[in-house]
Design a protein around this motif. Structure first.
Motif, PDB file in Angstrom:
ATOM      1  N   VAL A   1       0.895  -1.360  -0.023  1.00  0.00           N
ATOM      2  CA  VAL A   1       0.036  -0.095  -0.004  1.00  0.00           C
ATOM      3  C   VAL A   1       0.767   1.167  -0.058  1.00  0.00           C
ATOM      4  O   VAL A   1       1.909   1.542   0.948  1.00  0.00           O
ATOM      5  CB  VAL A   1      -0.944  -0.034   1.127  1.00  0.00           C
TER       6      VAL A   1
ATOM      7  N   GLU B   1       1.276   6.521  -9.155  1.00  0.00           N
ATOM      8  CA  GLU B   1      -0.049   5.885  -9.281  1.00  0.00           C
ATOM      9  C   GLU B   1       0.144   4.829 -10.486  1.00  0.00           C
ATOM     10  O   GLU B   1      -0.490   3.922 -10.665  1.00  0.00           O
ATOM     11  CB  GLU B   1      -1.134   6.639  -9.485  1.00  0.00           C
TER      12      GLU B   1
ATOM     13  N   ARG C   1      -0.327   0.321 -10.991  1.00  0.00           N
ATOM     14  CA  ARG C   1      -0.754  -0.373 -11.950  1.00  0.00           C
ATOM     15  C   ARG C   1       0.117  -1.321 -12.409  1.00  0.00           C
ATOM     16  O   ARG C   1      -0.122  -2.554 -12.767  1.00  0.00           O
ATOM     17  CB  ARG C   1      -1.606   0.545 -12.835  1.00  0.00           C
TER      18      ARG C   1
ATOM     19  N   ALA D   1       1.136  -3.952  -9.863  1.00  0.00           N
ATOM     20  CA  ALA D   1      -0.179  -4.670  -9.675  1.00  0.00           C
ATOM     21  C   ALA D   1      -0.142  -5.752 -10.768  1.00  0.00           C
ATOM     22  O   ALA D   1      -0.391  -7.036 -10.577  1.00  0.00           O
ATOM     23  CB  ALA D   1      -1.380  -3.942  -9.649  1.00  0.00           C
TER      24      ALA D   1
ATOM     25  N   ARG E   1      -0.688  -8.117  -3.869  1.00  0.00           N
ATOM     26  CA  ARG E   1      -1.472  -7.028  -4.399  1.00  0.00           C
ATOM     27  C   ARG E   1      -0.810  -5.766  -4.180  1.00  0.00           C
ATOM     28  O   ARG E   1      -0.180  -5.315  -3.241  1.00  0.00           O
ATOM     29  CB  ARG E   1      -2.892  -7.092  -3.773  1.00  0.00           C
TER      30      ARG E   1
ATOM     31  N   ASN F   1      -1.729  -1.338  -4.198  1.00  0.00           N
ATOM     32  CA  ASN F   1      -2.757  -0.343  -4.095  1.00  0.00           C
ATOM     33  C   ASN F   1      -2.292   0.716  -3.552  1.00  0.00           C
ATOM     34  O   ASN F   1      -1.299   0.912  -3.005  1.00  0.00           O
ATOM     35  CB  ASN F   1      -4.045  -1.009  -3.267  1.00  0.00           C
TER      36      ASN F   1
ATOM     37  N   LEU G   1      -6.991  -2.817   3.220  1.00  0.00           N
ATOM     38  CA  LEU G   1      -6.037  -3.027   1.918  1.00  0.00           C
ATOM     39  C   LEU G   1      -5.087  -4.027   2.362  1.00  0.00           C
ATOM     40  O   LEU G   1      -4.669  -4.916   1.625  1.00  0.00           O
ATOM     41  CB  LEU G   1      -5.411  -1.893   1.140  1.00  0.00           C
TER      42      LEU G   1
ATOM     43  N   SER H   1      -9.651  -7.455   1.177  1.00  0.00           N
ATOM     44  CA  SER H   1      -9.576  -6.657   0.018  1.00  0.00           C
ATOM     45  C   SER H   1      -8.637  -7.873  -0.843  1.00  0.00           C
ATOM     46  O   SER H   1      -8.048  -7.525  -1.819  1.00  0.00           O
ATOM     47  CB  SER H   1      -8.666  -5.540   0.162  1.00  0.00           C
TER      48      SER H   1
ATOM     49  N   VAL I   1      -8.796  -7.205  -4.545  1.00  0.00           N
ATOM     50  CA  VAL I   1      -8.454  -5.493  -4.927  1.00  0.00           C
ATOM     51  C   VAL I   1      -7.099  -5.342  -5.303  1.00  0.00           C
ATOM     52  O   VAL I   1      -6.261  -5.668  -4.482  1.00  0.00           O
ATOM     53  CB  VAL I   1      -8.995  -4.622  -3.829  1.00  0.00           C
ATOM     54  N   THR I   2      -6.591  -5.078  -6.385  1.00  0.00           N
ATOM     55  CA  THR I   2      -5.377  -4.631  -6.735  1.00  0.00           C
ATOM     56  C   THR I   2      -5.183  -3.614  -7.831  1.00  0.00           C
ATOM     57  O   THR I   2      -6.230  -3.631  -8.874  1.00  0.00           O
ATOM     58  CB  THR I   2      -4.359  -6.036  -7.183  1.00  0.00           C
TER      59      THR I   2
ATOM     60  N   GLU J   1      -5.515  -0.606  -7.715  1.00  0.00           N
ATOM     61  CA  GLU J   1      -6.605   0.522  -7.415  1.00  0.00           C
ATOM     62  C   GLU J   1      -5.939   1.648  -6.952  1.00  0.00           C
ATOM     63  O   GLU J   1      -5.006   1.603  -6.037  1.00  0.00           O
ATOM     64  CB  GLU J   1      -7.621   0.188  -6.655  1.00  0.00           C
TER      65      GLU J   1
END
Length: 256
Positions: free
Chosen positions: A142, A167, A171, A174, A183, A185, A232, A237, A240-241, A243
């Motif tokens: 994270v 950011e 991506r 990930a 993961r 995020n 996260l 989660s 979830v990755t 993001e």
């Protein structure tokens, strides 16, 4: 929700003081049963951070200069000796030179641009590469971003470019680390009063504007960010990755 992170070892990178977002995440993770490990940028910060960490428990504090591949390798080798495995990593590391935040953006120096991108974005690649070998059973990484990555925020300047790179890095990491069940995020936090934020010109105006124009009509605080970080870092989660989750009381959805 006590015990949400029971049995997990979480590495926290970037605690600078008790007002930092990283410290709020560390406090919440400890309350939820996580075993913590901390890193600091230099030996100069080691004792100060160790004293702060003692308020939470007997957790190790290691030196890790993210600008040095040798330092990263050494600190993660020490982490392997101490813990063997980690389940989560919080990357709360960013920096830009003050002179590159004071003048016009177009006056950003080549050296200042390289410094901001290296410390604030490339460091995530470097520490993720080192952490992957310790996340043998999968894990969660994270990092922290800000809306200045998406929009022009007065005073944010080269840090906005660095956060945009961060950011994009989330991506790509990930995509590549997903096959290892790791993961990655980011949390795009609303403006919060921290010592680092004082380096942004007119930060008080940014804080007031965001609180007055977001749907919840309030400023976010460190506990808001910490709660999302716990989610996260946890198995809740698991799907979830890649993001960038905005925790800004909805400010990012507004047109003004």
């Amino acid at each position: 929700m006590k015990g949400f992170l029971e049995g997990k070892t979480i590495l926290i990178m970037g605690v600078r003081n008790r007002w930092s977002i990283a410290w709020a995440i560390a406090q919440s993770a400890a309350e939820e049963g996580a075993a913590l490990v901390f890193t600091v940028q230099s030996g100069r910060e080691l004792e100060q951070t160790a004293e702060l960490v003692r308020d939470l428990g007997d957790y190790p504090v290691l030196e890790c200069d993210v600008g040095s591949d040798d330092s990263i390798q050494s600190s993660f080798e020490e982490l392997r000796r101490r813990s063997g495995v980690i389940h989560g990593l919080v990357h709360a590391i960013a920096h830009a030179r003050s002179e590159d935040l004071e003048g016009d953006f177009i006056a950003t120096t080549r050296e200042g641009f390289a410094h901001a991108l290296n410390v604030s974005a490339y460091s995530l690649i470097a520490v993720s590469r080192a952490a992957r070998g310790l996340m043998s059973g999968g894990g969660a990484i994270v990092t922290l971003s800000y809306i200045g990555a998406e929009r022009v925020v007065p005073g944010y300047k080269v840090m906005g470019v660095a956060k945009a790179a961060l950011e994009a890095t989330v991506r790509y990491l990930a995509s590549e680390l997903g096959s290892s069940s790791v993961r990655v995020n980011a949390i795009s936090a609303g403006p919060i009063k921290t010592l680092s934020a004082k380096g942004i010109p007119n930060f008080g105006n940014l804080l007031e504007t965001a609180a007055g124009q977001n749907p919840l009509r309030r400023a976010v605080d460190r506990s808001d960010i910490a709660g999302t970080a716990l989610y996260l870092l946890s198995d809740a989660s698991a799907g979830v990755t890649g993001e960038v989750i905005h925790v800004d009381a909805g400010y990012h959805i507004m047109g003004v």
